[in-house]
Design an enzyme around this catalytic site. Structure first.
Site, PDB file in Angstrom:
ATOM      1  N   ASP A  95       0.854  -1.187   0.000  1.00 53.09           N
ATOM      2  CA  ASP A  95       0.000   0.000   0.000  1.00 53.09           C
ATOM      3  C   ASP A  95       0.885   1.231   0.000  1.00 53.09           C
ATOM      4  O   ASP A  95       1.919   1.260   0.680  1.00 53.09           O
ATOM      5  CB  ASP A  95      -0.910   0.016   1.224  1.00 53.09           C
ATOM      6  CG  ASP A  95      -2.024  -1.016   1.151  1.00 53.09           C
ATOM      7  OD1 ASP A  95      -2.398  -1.413   0.036  1.00 53.09           O
ATOM      8  OD2 ASP A  95      -2.532  -1.407   2.216  1.00 53.09           O
ATOM      9  N   ASP A 102      -6.943  -1.893  -4.321  1.00 52.44           N
ATOM     10  CA  ASP A 102      -7.979  -1.624  -3.321  1.00 52.44           C
ATOM     11  C   ASP A 102      -9.099  -0.765  -3.892  1.00 52.44           C
ATOM     12  O   ASP A 102     -10.279  -1.022  -3.658  1.00 52.44           O
ATOM     13  CB  ASP A 102      -7.373  -0.935  -2.097  1.00 52.44           C
ATOM     14  CG  ASP A 102      -6.355  -1.792  -1.368  1.00 52.44           C
ATOM     15  OD1 ASP A 102      -6.387  -3.028  -1.502  1.00 52.44           O
ATOM     16  OD2 ASP A 102      -5.512  -1.202  -0.661  1.00 52.44           O
TER      17      ASP A 102
END
Length: 161
Positions: free
Chosen positions: A117, A136
């Protein structure tokens, strides 16, 4: 089904390319934080071993493999469902977004042991501590698209009543 596969491949490729460019190319894994358009957009390195917002985060290999299995199972289920019901192009694209994003995060877990991330966005005096990635965003958009576009239409060849 072509729309599903194109959307899945494009999503998967975009996710993996952005991770390579930012994490490896810009050396975010060593630098930790890069201010792009502060506070709206910051690249912030985060290794997510859990699901959204780090839920179910665990160092155990069991959890890693369980999350890989769940993501693959959901992806297969979505493909089979859409193949059976053929709900139309918008739902197929949504399914492709979800599948491509899920598989992008699966690759991260297989290669790195955690999901990569790096996108962090804050606004209006609210400091967001969480990071996310293109996968995501695609999973969320795909799930929302399936809710909006996949229901209510009968599969081809089947009639009500």
């Amino acid at each position: 089904m072509r729309a599903l596969w194109i959307a899945a491949a494009a999503t998967f490729a975009l996710d993996q390319v952005t991770k390579l460019l930012v994490v490896q190319g810009m050396n975010l894994k060593s630098v930790g934080v890069i201010d792009v358009l502060p506070p709206w957009l910051t690249f912030r390195m985060a290794w997510n071993q859990g699901v959204n917002f780090g839920l179910l985060s665990n160092d155990a290999d069991f959890m890693r493999w369980l999350l890989v299995a769940v993501a693959v199972a959901i992806s297969v289920w979505v493909v089979l469902w859409l193949r059976r019901d053929r709900p139309g192009r918008p739902a197929m694209i949504a399914g492709g977004l979800l599948v491509g994003g899920a598989l992008g995060n699966v690759v991260d877990r297989l290669v790195y042991g955690a999901v990569v991330d790096f996108l962090n966005m804050s606004c209006c005096g609210i400091d967001n501590p969480y990071a996310f990635n293109v996968a995501d965003i695609s999973i969320f958009a795909g799930a929302l698209g399936l809710i909006l576009f996949a229901g209510g239409r009968q599969p081809r060849g089947r009639r009500r009543g």
